[in-house]
Design an enzyme around this catalytic site. Sequence first.
Site, PDB file in Angstrom:
ATOM      1  N   GLY A   8       0.876  -1.183  -0.082  1.00  0.00           N
ATOM      2  CA  GLY A   8      -0.087   0.292   0.028  1.00  0.00           C
ATOM      3  C   GLY A   8       1.011   1.141  -0.093  1.00  0.00           C
ATOM      4  O   GLY A   8       0.594   2.296   0.488  1.00  0.00           O
ATOM      5  N   ASP A  13       0.249   6.748   4.273  1.00  0.00           N
ATOM      6  CA  ASP A  13       1.260   6.535   5.127  1.00  0.00           C
ATOM      7  C   ASP A  13       2.625   5.612   4.382  1.00  0.00           C
ATOM      8  O   ASP A  13       3.760   5.973   4.605  1.00  0.00           O
ATOM      9  CB  ASP A  13       0.836   5.414   6.230  1.00  0.00           C
ATOM     10  CG  ASP A  13      -0.098   5.901   6.871  1.00  0.00           C
ATOM     11  OD1 ASP A  13      -0.512   7.066   6.938  1.00  0.00           O
ATOM     12  OD2 ASP A  13      -0.586   5.331   8.138  1.00  0.00           O
ATOM     13  N   ASP A  57      -0.398  -8.106  -4.531  1.00  0.00           N
ATOM     14  CA  ASP A  57      -1.556  -7.945  -4.335  1.00  0.00           C
ATOM     15  C   ASP A  57      -2.162  -8.807  -3.165  1.00  0.00           C
ATOM     16  O   ASP A  57      -1.990  -9.958  -3.155  1.00  0.00           O
ATOM     17  CB  ASP A  57      -2.726  -8.110  -5.563  1.00  0.00           C
ATOM     18  CG  ASP A  57      -4.196  -7.842  -5.211  1.00  0.00           C
ATOM     19  OD1 ASP A  57      -4.539  -7.813  -4.020  1.00  0.00           O
ATOM     20  OD2 ASP A  57      -4.676  -7.297  -6.317  1.00  0.00           O
ATOM     21  N   LEU A  58      -2.709  -8.234  -2.034  1.00  0.00           N
ATOM     22  CA  LEU A  58      -2.988  -8.997  -0.907  1.00  0.00           C
ATOM     23  C   LEU A  58      -4.035 -10.160  -1.219  1.00  0.00           C
ATOM     24  O   LEU A  58      -4.491 -10.996  -0.175  1.00  0.00           O
ATOM     25  CB  LEU A  58      -3.325  -8.115   0.111  1.00  0.00           C
ATOM     26  CG  LEU A  58      -2.149  -7.467   0.865  1.00  0.00           C
ATOM     27  CD1 LEU A  58      -2.989  -6.895   2.373  1.00  0.00           C
ATOM     28  CD2 LEU A  58      -0.955  -7.991   1.335  1.00  0.00           C
ATOM     29  N   ALA A  80      -1.227  -2.124   3.140  1.00  0.00           N
ATOM     30  CA  ALA A  80      -2.480  -2.226   2.043  1.00  0.00           C
ATOM     31  C   ALA A  80      -3.678  -2.335   2.652  1.00  0.00           C
ATOM     32  O   ALA A  80      -3.820  -3.341   3.932  1.00  0.00           O
ATOM     33  CB  ALA A  80      -2.159  -3.312   1.173  1.00  0.00           C
ATOM     34  N   GLN A  82      -8.285  -1.895   2.427  1.00  0.00           N
ATOM     35  CA  GLN A  82      -9.607  -1.250   2.021  1.00  0.00           C
ATOM     36  C   GLN A  82      -9.699  -0.439   3.353  1.00  0.00           C
ATOM     37  O   GLN A  82     -10.168  -0.868   4.514  1.00  0.00           O
ATOM     38  CB  GLN A  82     -10.771  -2.131   1.746  1.00  0.00           C
ATOM     39  CG  GLN A  82     -11.775  -1.486   1.278  1.00  0.00           C
ATOM     40  CD  GLN A  82     -12.498  -0.329   2.167  1.00  0.00           C
ATOM     41  OE1 GLN A  82     -12.158   0.760   1.918  1.00  0.00           O
ATOM     42  NE2 GLN A  82     -13.538  -0.725   2.889  1.00  0.00           N
ATOM     43  N   THR A 124      -5.390  -0.516  14.308  1.00  0.00           N
ATOM     44  CA  THR A 124      -6.312   0.653  14.271  1.00  0.00           C
ATOM     45  C   THR A 124      -7.255   1.014  15.509  1.00  0.00           C
ATOM     46  O   THR A 124      -7.806  -0.127  16.099  1.00  0.00           O
ATOM     47  CB  THR A 124      -7.592   0.817  13.068  1.00  0.00           C
ATOM     48  OG1 THR A 124      -8.229   1.788  13.355  1.00  0.00           O
ATOM     49  CG2 THR A 124      -8.129  -0.439  12.955  1.00  0.00           C
ATOM     50  N   GLU A 126     -10.047   2.032  15.457  1.00  0.00           N
ATOM     51  CA  GLU A 126     -11.355   1.644  15.317  1.00  0.00           C
ATOM     52  C   GLU A 126     -11.607   0.283  16.025  1.00  0.00           C
ATOM     53  O   GLU A 126     -12.957  -0.011  16.241  1.00  0.00           O
ATOM     54  CB  GLU A 126     -11.687   1.611  13.773  1.00  0.00           C
ATOM     55  CG  GLU A 126     -11.680   2.874  13.024  1.00  0.00           C
ATOM     56  CD  GLU A 126     -13.162   3.583  13.184  1.00  0.00           C
ATOM     57  OE1 GLU A 126     -13.970   2.859  13.706  1.00  0.00           O
ATOM     58  OE2 GLU A 126     -12.750   4.945  13.450  1.00  0.00           O
ATOM     59  N   TYR A 148     -14.910  -3.142   8.888  1.00  0.00           N
ATOM     60  CA  TYR A 148     -13.628  -2.490   8.487  1.00  0.00           C
ATOM     61  C   TYR A 148     -12.982  -2.663  10.155  1.00  0.00           C
ATOM     62  O   TYR A 148     -11.765  -3.638   9.992  1.00  0.00           O
ATOM     63  CB  TYR A 148     -13.366  -1.010   8.552  1.00  0.00           C
ATOM     64  CG  TYR A 148     -12.172  -0.534   8.765  1.00  0.00           C
ATOM     65  CD1 TYR A 148     -11.052  -0.564   7.856  1.00  0.00           C
ATOM     66  CD2 TYR A 148     -11.566   0.184   9.814  1.00  0.00           C
ATOM     67  CE1 TYR A 148     -10.061   0.077   7.947  1.00  0.00           C
ATOM     68  CE2 TYR A 148     -10.472   0.677   9.930  1.00  0.00           C
ATOM     69  CZ  TYR A 148      -9.702   0.477   9.022  1.00  0.00           C
ATOM     70  OH  TYR A 148      -8.408   0.997   9.171  1.00  0.00           O
ATOM     71  N   LYS A 152      -9.859  -5.806  10.784  1.00  0.00           N
ATOM     72  CA  LYS A 152      -8.422  -5.304  11.304  1.00  0.00           C
ATOM     73  C   LYS A 152      -8.583  -6.090  12.845  1.00  0.00           C
ATOM     74  O   LYS A 152      -7.342  -6.265  13.128  1.00  0.00           O
ATOM     75  CB  LYS A 152      -8.463  -3.613  11.386  1.00  0.00           C
ATOM     76  CG  LYS A 152      -8.382  -2.952  10.112  1.00  0.00           C
ATOM     77  CD  LYS A 152      -6.953  -3.130   9.948  1.00  0.00           C
ATOM     78  CE  LYS A 152      -6.682  -2.134   8.550  1.00  0.00           C
ATOM     79  NZ  LYS A 152      -5.459  -1.991   8.350  1.00  0.00           N
ATOM     80  N   HIS A 178      -4.533   9.667  11.864  1.00  0.00           N
ATOM     81  CA  HIS A 178      -3.283  10.459  11.460  1.00  0.00           C
ATOM     82  C   HIS A 178      -3.773  10.953  10.209  1.00  0.00           C
ATOM     83  O   HIS A 178      -3.963  10.157   9.278  1.00  0.00           O
ATOM     84  CB  HIS A 178      -2.172  10.000  11.653  1.00  0.00           C
ATOM     85  CG  HIS A 178      -2.014   8.519  11.255  1.00  0.00           C
ATOM     86  ND1 HIS A 178      -2.620   7.387  11.680  1.00  0.00           N
ATOM     87  CD2 HIS A 178      -1.562   7.899   9.984  1.00  0.00           C
ATOM     88  CE1 HIS A 178      -2.328   6.279  10.970  1.00  0.00           C
ATOM     89  NE2 HIS A 178      -1.713   6.493   9.874  1.00  0.00           N
TER      90      HIS A 178
END
Length: 342
Positions: A8, A13, A57-58, A80, A82, A124, A126, A148, A152, A178
């Site tokens: 990514g 970042d 590509d993941l 990387a 979404q 994250t 989140e 999401y 994660k 950030h």
Amino acid sequence: MKKALITGYRGQDGAYLSRFLLEKGYEVCGADIPGDAGAWRLRELGIEGRVREVALDLLDEPGICAALASVRPDEIYNFAAQSFVLTSFTRPVLTAEVNAVGVARLLEGVRKTCPQARFFQASTAELFGSVGSAQKNETTDFHPRSPYAVSKLYAHWLTVNYRQTQNIYACNGILFNHESPLRGEEFVTRKIASAAARIGRGLQEKVAVGNLDALRDWGYAREYVDAMWRVLQQPAADDYILATGEVHSVRDFIGTVFAAAGVGLEWKGAGLEEKGVDAATGRVRVEVSKEFYRPADVKELVGDAAKAKRVLGWEPKTKFEELARIMVEAELNRLDGKKVRL
Ligand code: NAP
């Protein structure tokens, strides 16, 4: 010369870390999905052509192993993703494939081809959701509230698991928001900074946003990549909160950014009818739209980065007002065709 692989790398970042590691003398290999989305970030940073591009590509397990075997990195930074929370509600399967299973593919690739490599996972804030103490630290429980965050969460625990069971040096950076002028335009901070600059210059009438009451801990991405690098330089692998410890609402962010663009706002109304009105002209500049509300939002996210300060010697210097100013200044410079300070 150390070799780093950044997945990514054309994202916010990835671009900042690429420059940071190039300046440290690393050979930087960058992987992203095909196309040139995000290439503008490398151009603005002045590092276009200096990162060795690697096909990875993941979603593609054999491709990951082949890429790792050809690069043989010392350090891997997995950015990387979404990464847009709202999209995860409409594209949960893709989000899980990239953010969760993708990390399993990557860690398996590391185990099979380069087990000595040090691995950083972009975890994250989140994960925390809305439950628990106000300031989150490394021992706070996780209660994810979006596809999401759920994706994660899997990646977070898998990273811990590979550290514990596979003897891989694998770390999570639990990243609070950030931002920077390199943020994607769909993210609220960049969208607001861009709109404020354009409205200040008379190029746009107004902007629509979602939940004004969301409270977030916003730092400067340029400083966060330094912390991520420090995470991988420690004698033992571990997980760290990266945050400023300050919390502000989206409404505050809008007011601060618009003021920096020379537009004083007054707030009128409530809920979906709340509007940010230009105090000088009475014109509506900010509207609330249901379209940008998440089906389930996290009320407040603020982090306690005491461990990062103690162990990594890292402390964010750029706080809320300065960050808002940097983002507006960048947008004004872009409008004027001037170089952006990054
Ligand atoms: P970003 O700008 O969205 O960058 C993510 C990058 O991953 C993009 O270049 C994206 O390409 C790429 N990508 C998407 N799917 C891929 C795939 N299947 N294989 C390889 N690359 C793929 O995100 P960021 O702000 O730099 O954040 C970096 C990481 O930190 C992300 O994992 C994010 O979830 C996490 N994080 C960020 C924050 C924050 O505040 N910025 C906070 C917490 C965690 P496209 O643009 O072409 O899709």
